[in-house]
Design an enzyme around this catalytic site. Structure first.
Site, PDB file in Angstrom:
ATOM      1  N   ARG A   1       0.868  -1.159   0.000  1.00 10.47           N
ATOM      2  CA  ARG A   1       0.000   0.000   0.000  1.00 10.47           C
ATOM      3  C   ARG A   1       0.912   1.217   0.000  1.00 10.47           C
ATOM      4  NH1 ARG A   1      -3.573   2.388   4.900  1.00 10.47           N
ATOM      5  NH2 ARG A   1      -1.556   3.346   5.357  1.00 10.47           N
TER       6      ARG A   1
ATOM      7  N   TYR B   1      -2.713  11.469   6.800  1.00 14.24           N
ATOM      8  CA  TYR B   1      -2.979  10.072   7.111  1.00 14.24           C
ATOM      9  C   TYR B   1      -2.020   9.132   6.396  1.00 14.24           C
ATOM     10  CZ  TYR B   1      -4.282   5.411   6.667  1.00 14.24           C
ATOM     11  OH  TYR B   1      -4.179   4.065   6.677  1.00 14.24           O
TER      12      TYR B   1
ATOM     13  N   ASP C   1      -4.976   3.966  -0.200  1.00 14.74           N
ATOM     14  CA  ASP C   1      -6.102   4.203   0.706  1.00 14.74           C
ATOM     15  C   ASP C   1      -6.522   5.670   0.641  1.00 14.74           C
ATOM     16  OD1 ASP C   1      -6.653   3.129   4.168  1.00 14.74           O
ATOM     17  OD2 ASP C   1      -7.929   4.235   2.756  1.00 14.74           O
TER      18      ASP C   1
ATOM     19  N   GLU D   1      -8.851   2.136  -1.963  1.00 12.22           N
ATOM     20  CA  GLU D   1      -9.596   1.856  -0.730  1.00 12.22           C
ATOM     21  C   GLU D   1     -10.279   3.100  -0.205  1.00 12.22           C
ATOM     22  OE1 GLU D   1      -7.066   0.212   2.225  1.00 12.22           O
ATOM     23  OE2 GLU D   1      -8.437   0.618   3.853  1.00 12.22           O
TER      24      GLU D   1
ATOM     25  N   GLU E   1     -13.668  -1.030   6.241  1.00 11.96           N
ATOM     26  CA  GLU E   1     -12.984  -1.203   7.530  1.00 11.96           C
ATOM     27  C   GLU E   1     -13.712  -0.501   8.665  1.00 11.96           C
ATOM     28  OE1 GLU E   1      -9.163   0.624   6.505  1.00 11.96           O
ATOM     29  OE2 GLU E   1      -9.538   1.975   8.178  1.00 11.96           O
TER      30      GLU E   1
ATOM     31  N   ARG F   1     -13.515  -5.037   3.198  1.00 13.30           N
ATOM     32  CA  ARG F   1     -12.392  -4.581   4.012  1.00 13.30           C
ATOM     33  C   ARG F   1     -12.580  -4.764   5.526  1.00 13.30           C
ATOM     34  NH1 ARG F   1      -7.808  -4.028   4.540  1.00 13.30           N
ATOM     35  NH2 ARG F   1      -7.460  -1.883   5.171  1.00 13.30           N
TER      36      ARG F   1
ATOM     37  N   TRP G   1     -11.364  12.016   8.309  1.00 11.32           N
ATOM     38  CA  TRP G   1      -9.927  11.748   8.479  1.00 11.32           C
ATOM     39  C   TRP G   1      -9.537  10.499   7.739  1.00 11.32           C
ATOM     40  CZ3 TRP G   1      -7.534   7.589  11.232  1.00 11.32           C
ATOM     41  CH2 TRP G   1      -6.143   7.686  11.224  1.00 11.32           C
TER      42      TRP G   1
HETATM   43  C1  CS2 Z   1      -6.161   2.173   7.700  1.00 13.64           C
HETATM   44  C2  CS2 Z   1      -6.171   1.959   9.174  1.00 13.64           C
HETATM   45  O1  CS2 Z   1      -5.126   0.086   7.587  1.00 13.64           O
HETATM   46  C3  CS2 Z   1      -5.853   0.874   6.996  1.00 13.64           C
HETATM   47  O2  CS2 Z   1      -6.363   0.671   5.877  1.00 13.64           O
HETATM   48  O3  CS2 Z   1      -7.335   2.726   7.195  1.00 13.64           O
HETATM   49  O4  CS2 Z   1      -4.845   1.987   9.566  1.00 13.64           O
HETATM   50  C4  CS2 Z   1      -6.927   2.966  10.010  1.00 13.64           C
HETATM   51  O5  CS2 Z   1      -6.424   4.255   9.781  1.00 13.64           O
HETATM   52  C5  CS2 Z   1      -6.762   2.589  11.469  1.00 13.64           C
HETATM   53  O6  CS2 Z   1      -7.233   1.272  11.633  1.00 13.64           O
HETATM   54  C6  CS2 Z   1      -7.522   3.526  12.383  1.00 13.64           C
HETATM   55  O7  CS2 Z   1      -7.365   3.088  13.720  1.00 13.64           O
HETATM   56 MG    MG Z   2      -7.931   1.890   5.346  1.00 18.15          MG
END
Ligand code: CS2
Ligand code: MG
Length: 413
Positions: free
Chosen positions: A147, A159, A221, A247, A273, A294, A413
């Protein structure tokens, strides 16, 4: 035999984890991950204050009945806190059942459908040189999928980008304690500008393809922050770079938004996720608006629920891409790996290795070899929590960031 003891362990070896321990009347122990990054204590209380007394005395073998009892019996259904608590109970009961059978859990899920579980690593860098350095490092470790997240000019810390410098960095943790390492009282804030991001990223993928060729699987992502039309443009712009997936291109709860993205691009899409129920996916799956599911086992009601969700997705040609960041504990990671090994519609598994501190608390038996993980053949999930080691790491409140646009508007975020 019956459930005799239900205990909630909260520990913080570098980051916070909540783990459920279920002990049967003949002394068999099962573990379940209940970690919800930034809201851990809500799940710990749901387990210890509301579920524990319901579980004591129940037959530990009745996993489906216990799942339905906790889901329908709550009246107030779904949501990340409820489903993480149910997930922890479910994982612990499957751990117990597999230990009683003397088998690794995947054998109870239909046995292995593959020899190993292909994983992807998190490569990031504040600029392209640092990102390329990280990708090279992961390729040398045998990863065939990465990634890629990179800084965006003018935006500072964003991020997914480790601020710890270039190279193979396992230590990206978005939830932050206070600057002095103590408990945080509020989230820190980050800034964002989608237009700058949209114009910057396609060139990054072009350089990666020039430097690393077409064989490497590249994932990216978007982390929930584009509007539907912005996501459609981004997915179209990056089509030439053959991403394995894009993603969270939009905030996933607006499931219909993905229809617009699908109209403009064949870039594969992954979402889920932050979902916690199959109903969060109903439109996405039945209209084939995504290509990968996810969710994390920990946030979606456990192994029982995740297996049903992935079997539902299989009917529509959709594969797994189970969430596996460091805020999913080694117990939750192991649960994912047993499912990954057994299901037919496996896609890929996220793998952010936990740090040494964490692995002193959680004794794991899964193994990494040249880009693939295997859950191991220990009976159960194959992870045991060392309660004495865990006691040495007190919970320390931490928050995920809040994101703001450059004009101060709160953004995703
Ligand atoms: C992220 C996560 O792994 C990913 O795809 O989106 O790291 C996410 O930011 C964290 O799980 C938040 O706690
Ligand atoms: Mg993610």
């Amino acid at each position: 035999m019956t459930i005799d003891l239900v205990d909630v362990n909260i520990t913080s070896p570098g980051r916070n984890f909540v783990t459920l321990k279920i002990t049967t009347s003949d002394g068999i122990v099962g573990w379940g991950d209940a970690t919800l990054n930034g809201r851990e204590l809500a799940v710990a209380s749901y387990l210890s204050d509301h579920l524990a007394s319901m579980l004591v005395g129940r037959d530990e073998d009745r996993i489906e009945d216990t799942w339905q009892y906790l889901y329908r019996g709550a009246y107030w259904r779904r949501g990340p806190v409820t489903m993480a608590a149910i997930a922890a109970v479910d994982m612990a009961l499957w751990d117990i059942k597999a230990k009683k059978a003397g088998m690794p859990l995947y054998q109870l899920l239909g046995g292995a459908s593959r020899d190993g579980v292909r994983v992807y690593a998190h490569a990031s860098g504040t600029d392209y040189a640092a990102l390329a350095n990280a990708i090279t490092g992961y390729e040398e470790l045998g990863f065939t999928a990465v990634r890629v997240q990179t800084g965006v000019p003018g935006l500072g810390q964003i991020y997914g980008v480790s601020s710890a410098g270039p190279g193979v960095r396992y230590d990206y943790e978005p939830a932050k304690r206070a600057a002095d390492g103590g408990a945080a009282e509020r989230p820190h804030e980050e800034n964002w500008d989608t237009r700058t991001y949209l114009s910057h990223m396609p060139g990054v993928f072009a350089r990666i393809r020039e430097d690393f060729g077409t064989g490497l699987r590249i994932l990216h992502d978007g982390h929930h922050r584009m509007s539907p039309i912005e996501a459609a443009r981004f997915a179209k712009d990056v089509e030439p770079y053959d991403l394995f997936w894009l993603e969270d291109c939009t905030p996933g709860e607006d499931q219909a938004a993905l229809r617009l993205v699908r109209q403009h691009s064949t870039t594969p899409l992954a979402i889920g996720e932050i979902f916690n129920s199959v109903y969060d996916y109903q439109t996405l799956i039945t209209e084939r608006l995504i290509d990968y599911v996810r969710s994390a086992v920990t946030h979606t009601g456990g192994i029982t629920a995740m297996k049903k969700l992935l079997d539902f997705a299989a009917v529509y040609g959709i594969r797994s891409g189970i969430h596996g960041p460091t805020d999913i504990s080694p117990v939750g990671m192991a649960a994912a790996l047993h499912l990954d090994l057994a299901i037919h519609n496996f896609g890929i598994q996220e793998y952010m290795p936990h740090n040494a501190e964490t692995l002193e608390v959680f004794r794991t038996s899964f193994t990494f070899d040249r880009g693939f993980l295997h859950p191991g053949d220990q009976p159960g999930l194959g992870v045991e929590l060392d309660e004495e080691a865990a006691a040495g790491h007190a919970y320390t409140k931490a928050y995920l960031p809040v994101n703001r646009l450059l004009d101060g508007t709160v953004h995703d975020w």
